[in-house]
Design a protein around this motif. Structure first.
Motif, mmCIF file in Angstrom:
data_model
loop_
_atom_site.group_PDB
_atom_site.id
_atom_site.type_symbol
_atom_site.label_atom_id
_atom_site.label_comp_id
_atom_site.label_asym_id
_atom_site.label_seq_id
_atom_site.Cartn_x
_atom_site.Cartn_y
_atom_site.Cartn_z
ATOM 1 N N HIS A 25 15.593 24.163 27.297
ATOM 2 C CA HIS A 25 14.964 25.139 28.186
ATOM 3 C C HIS A 25 13.508 24.738 28.472
ATOM 4 C CE1 HIS A 25 18.081 28.113 28.640
ATOM 5 N NE2 HIS A 25 18.250 28.229 27.337
ATOM 6 N N GLU A 26 12.855 24.165 27.465
ATOM 7 C CA GLU A 26 11.454 23.791 27.631
ATOM 8 C C GLU A 26 11.270 22.735 28.712
ATOM 9 O OE1 GLU A 26 7.613 22.846 24.776
ATOM 10 O OE2 GLU A 26 9.608 22.239 24.130
ATOM 11 N N GLN A 27 12.266 21.856 28.865
ATOM 12 C CA GLN A 27 12.172 20.838 29.906
ATOM 13 C C GLN A 27 12.136 21.463 31.301
ATOM 14 O OE1 GLN A 27 11.807 18.044 28.237
ATOM 15 N NE2 GLN A 27 12.437 19.197 26.446
ATOM 16 N N ASN A 28 12.779 22.613 31.450
ATOM 17 C CA ASN A 28 12.855 23.266 32.761
ATOM 18 C C ASN A 28 11.628 24.111 33.068
ATOM 19 O OD1 ASN A 28 15.395 22.134 33.202
ATOM 20 N ND2 ASN A 28 16.451 23.848 32.249
ATOM 21 N N ARG A 29 10.864 24.515 32.043
ATOM 22 C CA ARG A 29 9.621 25.262 32.250
ATOM 23 C C ARG A 29 8.520 24.260 32.540
ATOM 24 N NH1 ARG A 29 11.437 27.868 27.404
ATOM 25 N NH2 ARG A 29 9.717 26.974 26.215
#
Length: 431
Positions: free
Chosen positions: A417-421
């Motif tokens: 998820h962090e990659q998408n933020r």
């Protein structure tokens, strides 16, 4: 020194070890033999405690951390690792303090062992139990660390080689020469069954990864990207570094891509990364002799007339910088990412009289309207930081796209998820 000239599309990915193919396929970097390499063979490379790496030179095992210039830091002799008598890479589980490694067993068969780390050494060494492993008819001949050009295939070799840990310590990837394989060494994996206290029957990484040639040195990042080395017809020559992405929907590894940014007509293999840098092995001629550890260095376009001319005349200007700086639901970046922001500013200042577009994104959680607003706030935050550092606000356009265009579709873990933020900064193209 032979320089590997790359494209001029500028990409930065700040997450530890993620998308090494994107981070260094950027036009800002070339690769050179590390200042710590010698005429002896430096091999193999394995991630170790924290953000450190380990490698062997002759009979000595060293550990090191990355320096700010991305070269290897101070070498520290690690006698605990040396005492294991391992061959090839090892897989270290930082949470369980366990190490998985290969060594010879009865009849010269190579098998995977485990041990637990204590302050004064590794204790409790034992062979891991794997369901359904087949009997070996022929003994091992030669080293498990043989490079492609020397002898990348031994008829009759059977065994396990070069393990790498994934899935929170519950999966081991490795290379193996099994009868069920496609030929030579293939990439396989086994999963840990906590109830049975055993590992599953070896499963192939699939036809998109394995070929009749040799596949070796798997290195899995975030359970979504695998880097490995292979000898294939579509390679640059010798052993090359490849990358495959995991498709959660189908549960398979995707088509392998040759990462030509790392590869030459000589041998390149065993790519691993830290939060600051990436390292791999090569025996290319511009090294210090034997097999060297190579690391990236940054081109100085301003002081190199040849590169400056190439930038101006031979390549179109392009720019795509990615910042992963945001906690869930937050619009301001993490304080520890100040260094990456300053590097972005330094590169942006090389582009005169252009307009930049700053696009904000969120992960897939939350309401669409809320995510749209939050992504715009993230883009506006970065714009504010850039204006503070001297950029004209009229040269910066912001937009928010919510959860659209994710880097990792169907993200599951928090790391994914962090990659998408993120925020992406590009040059506005005139239509």
């Amino acid at each position: 020194m032979k320089r590997l000239l790359l494209t001029l599309s500028l990409v930065w990915v700040s997450v530890v070890g993620y998308s090494l193919d994107q981070q260094f396929n950027s036009g800002r970097y070339y690769f050179e033999s590390s200042g710590k390499s010698t005429p002896a063979n430096e091999m193999p490379l394995s991630p170790y405690v924290g953000d450190s790496l380990a490698f062997a030179r002759n009979d000595t095992v060293y550990t090191f951390a990355s320096q700010e210039d991305m070269d290897m830091g101070e070498l520290v002799v690690n006698r605990k690792l040396m005492a294991l008598g391992m061959a090839g890479t090892f897989a270290y589980d930082s949470l369980q303090k366990k190490i998985y490694y290969v060594k010879q067993s009865e009849g010269d068969q190579t098998v995977i062992y485990e041990a637990t780390e204590y302050p004064y050494g590794f204790l409790g060494e034992k062979k891991i139990e794997i369901d359904g492993i087949m009997e070996v008819e022929d003994s091992i001949v030669g080293s498990s660390l043989i490079f492609g050009r020397y002898n990348f295939y031994h008829d009759g070799v059977k065994g396990f080689f070069n393990p790498s840990l994934a899935n929170g310590g519950k999966r081991l990837y490795f290379s193996g020469d099994f009868k069920q394989g496609k030929g030579d060494r293939d990439i396989w994996y086994i999963d840990y069954d906590s109830d049975k206290k055993t590992w599953s029957r070896p499963q192939s990484a699939g036809d998109n990864v394995n070929t009749p040639g040799r596949e070796d040195f798997p290195y899995v990042v975030g359970d979504s990207v695998m880097y490995f080395s292979a000898v294939r017809e579509d390679g640059a020559g010798g052993m090359d570094i490849y990358m495959s992405r995991y498709d959660k929907a189908s549960g398979t590894w995707g088509k392998a891509e040759n990462l030509d940014v790392y590869n030459t007509e000589d041998n390149e293999c065993n790519l691993v990364g830290t939060s600051k840098s990436v390292y791999f092995l090569s025996d290319r001629a511009e090294g210090r002799g034997g097999v060297d550890i190579f690391s990236p260095a940054i081109y100085d376009f301003a002081s190199d007339p040849e590169l400056r001319a190439q930038k101006r005349e031979e390549e179109p200007l392009d720019f795509n910088w990615v910042l992963f700086f945001f906690d869930l639901g937050k619009a301001d970046m993490k304080a520890e990412c100040e260094v990456q922001l300053e590097e972005l500013v330094g590169v942006m200042k090389q582009f005169d009289d252009v307009t930049f577009v700053v696009n904000g994104y969120t992960d897939s959680r939350g309401r669409a309207e809320t995510n749209k607003r939050l992504s715009k706030q993230r883009a506006d935050f970065i714009k504010k930081q850039l204006v503070k550092r001297g950029f004209n606000a009229k040269r910066i356009i912001t937009a928010g796209y919510g959860a659209e265009n994710p880097v990792i579709p169907n993200a599951q873990s928090e790391a994914e998820h962090e990659q998408n933020r993120r925020v992406e900064i590009q040059i506005k193209q005139n239509n």
